[in-house]
Design a protein around this motif. Structure first.
Motif, short mmCIF file in Angstrom:
data_model
loop_
_atom_site.label_atom_id
_atom_site.label_comp_id
_atom_site.label_asym_id
_atom_site.label_seq_id
_atom_site.Cartn_x
_atom_site.Cartn_y
_atom_site.Cartn_z
N MET A 132 29.72 18.48 15.96
CA MET A 132 28.11 18.79 15.71
C MET A 132 27.51 18.13 17.11
O MET A 132 27.89 17.27 17.81
N ILE A 133 26.33 18.94 17.55
CA ILE A 133 25.75 18.42 18.63
C ILE A 133 24.75 17.46 18.54
O ILE A 133 23.89 17.50 17.55
N LYS A 134 25.24 16.23 19.50
CA LYS A 134 24.20 15.23 19.32
C LYS A 134 23.01 15.44 19.85
O LYS A 134 22.59 15.70 20.88
N LYS A 135 21.73 15.14 19.05
CA LYS A 135 20.47 15.12 19.51
C LYS A 135 20.33 13.62 20.18
O LYS A 135 20.86 12.63 19.70
N PHE A 136 19.38 13.62 21.03
CA PHE A 136 18.92 12.31 21.66
C PHE A 136 17.58 12.24 21.81
O PHE A 136 17.01 13.34 22.40
N ASN A 137 17.00 11.20 22.15
CA ASN A 137 15.74 10.75 22.63
C ASN A 137 15.55 9.81 23.73
O ASN A 137 16.06 8.62 23.34
N CYS A 138 15.35 10.48 24.67
CA CYS A 138 15.42 9.37 25.89
C CYS A 138 14.15 8.76 26.38
O CYS A 138 13.87 8.07 27.45
N LYS A 139 12.97 8.73 25.38
CA LYS A 139 11.73 8.31 25.58
C LYS A 139 11.91 6.76 26.10
O LYS A 139 11.08 6.51 26.82
N SER A 140 12.83 5.98 25.24
CA SER A 140 12.65 4.65 25.60
C SER A 140 13.06 4.25 26.80
O SER A 140 12.92 3.34 27.64
N LEU A 141 14.12 5.22 27.34
CA LEU A 141 14.65 4.86 28.74
C LEU A 141 13.66 5.12 29.91
O LEU A 141 13.60 4.48 30.96
N ILE A 142 13.05 6.14 29.61
CA ILE A 142 11.96 6.80 30.38
C ILE A 142 10.89 5.67 30.63
O ILE A 142 10.33 5.43 31.58
N GLU A 143 10.33 5.37 29.46
CA GLU A 143 9.25 4.24 29.22
C GLU A 143 9.61 2.92 30.09
O GLU A 143 8.67 2.14 30.80
N TYR A 144 11.11 2.48 30.02
CA TYR A 144 11.38 1.23 30.61
C TYR A 144 11.16 1.24 32.04
O TYR A 144 11.10 0.25 32.72
N THR A 145 11.53 2.48 32.76
CA THR A 145 11.26 2.48 34.27
C THR A 145 9.94 2.00 34.66
O THR A 145 9.71 1.60 36.08
N ASN A 146 8.82 2.02 33.61
CA ASN A 146 7.50 1.52 34.28
C ASN A 146 7.48 -0.01 34.26
O ASN A 146 6.49 -0.67 34.82
N TYR A 147 8.65 -0.91 33.64
CA TYR A 147 8.62 -2.32 33.72
C TYR A 147 9.54 -2.52 35.20
O TYR A 147 9.45 -3.68 35.53
N ALA A 148 9.61 -1.74 35.96
CA ALA A 148 10.47 -2.12 36.93
C ALA A 148 9.88 -3.05 37.85
O ALA A 148 8.85 -3.04 38.30
#
Length: 222
Positions: free
Chosen positions: A1-17
């Motif tokens: 089964m192909i795993k769906k994923f949502n990378c939104k949280s990872l992308i959003e976190y880069t704003n906290y750098a």
């Protein structure tokens, strides 16, 4: 089964750098902000770990090391998350293949690079010598160099240099002159948000691993 994923949280976190994290119970009026900060960091690390594991499953003989925390020892948000893949028998001061989150400064889009590099805090007597053997091999796009000039970690300049034979020759000369401390070889997977599932993202990573493998193996030569 192909795993769906949502990378939104990872992308959003880069704003906290580079932002300072304060424990919510000590943050006063910033308590809610810090709770959200922590939640975003934990979610980003979770999805990055999931992404890295999807690649590990496709790489025989390579095993994930510990994924970096979302903040450093000074409780400052990391500008990127990273993790190394190593083989059985690799020592902690040897080079491995690492995944590292990055943000394109021009487009502000988030990607993940693969690289042949080592953990700086675990450097050994021969780590730099073996890492810099990557210059012994021919190189071409889409691979590129990431170079640290100067022998001092505290007083150095980092530069991205296109992967071609002309630049390789120049870097070899710079290395002989002692003006280079270390050379990494990297492959970028741009804009991870464009990938619909982990299967497709992992396939793109595998392209990079195949290109980087000769350089990785070169660092194992004594």
């Amino acid at each position: 089964m192909i795993k769906k994923f949502n990378c939104k949280s990872l992308i959003e976190y880069t704003n906290y750098a580079e932002r300072k994290y304060i424990k919510p119970e000590k943050a006063g009026d910033l308590k809610e902000d810090m709770e959200l900060f922590r939640k975003k960091g934990q979610a980003a690390r979770k999805i990055f770990t999931e992404i890295a594991k999807s690649l590990e499953e496709k790489l025989d003989g390579f095993y994930l090391q510990k994924v970096s925390s979302w903040m450093n020892q000074g409780q400052v948000a990391r500008p990127y998350l990273w993790v190394f893949l190593k083989q059985d028998g690799d020592t902690e001061n040897e080079s491995g293949i690492a995944l590292r989150v990055f943000k394109n400064e021009k487009t502000k889009k988030v990607g993940i690079s693969l690289e042949v590099s080592f953990v700086e805090r675990k450097i050994g007597e021969n780590t730099l010598e073996r890492q810099n053997k990557v210059l012994d091999l021919p190189i071409k796009k889409p691979l590129y160099y990431f170079v640290q000039f100067s022998k001092s970690k505290e007083n150095c300049m980092l530069d991205r240099i296109e992967g071609n034979e002309k630049n390789r020759g120049k870097l070899i000369e710079d290395m002989k002159e002692g003006s280079i401390r270390k050379v990494l070889v990297k492959f970028n997977v741009e804009e991870i948000e464009n990938f619909e599932n982990l299967e497709d993202l992992s396939k793109e990573f595998l392209k990079g691993v195949r290109l980087l493998m000769p350089f990785y193996l070169k660092t194992k030569e004594i």
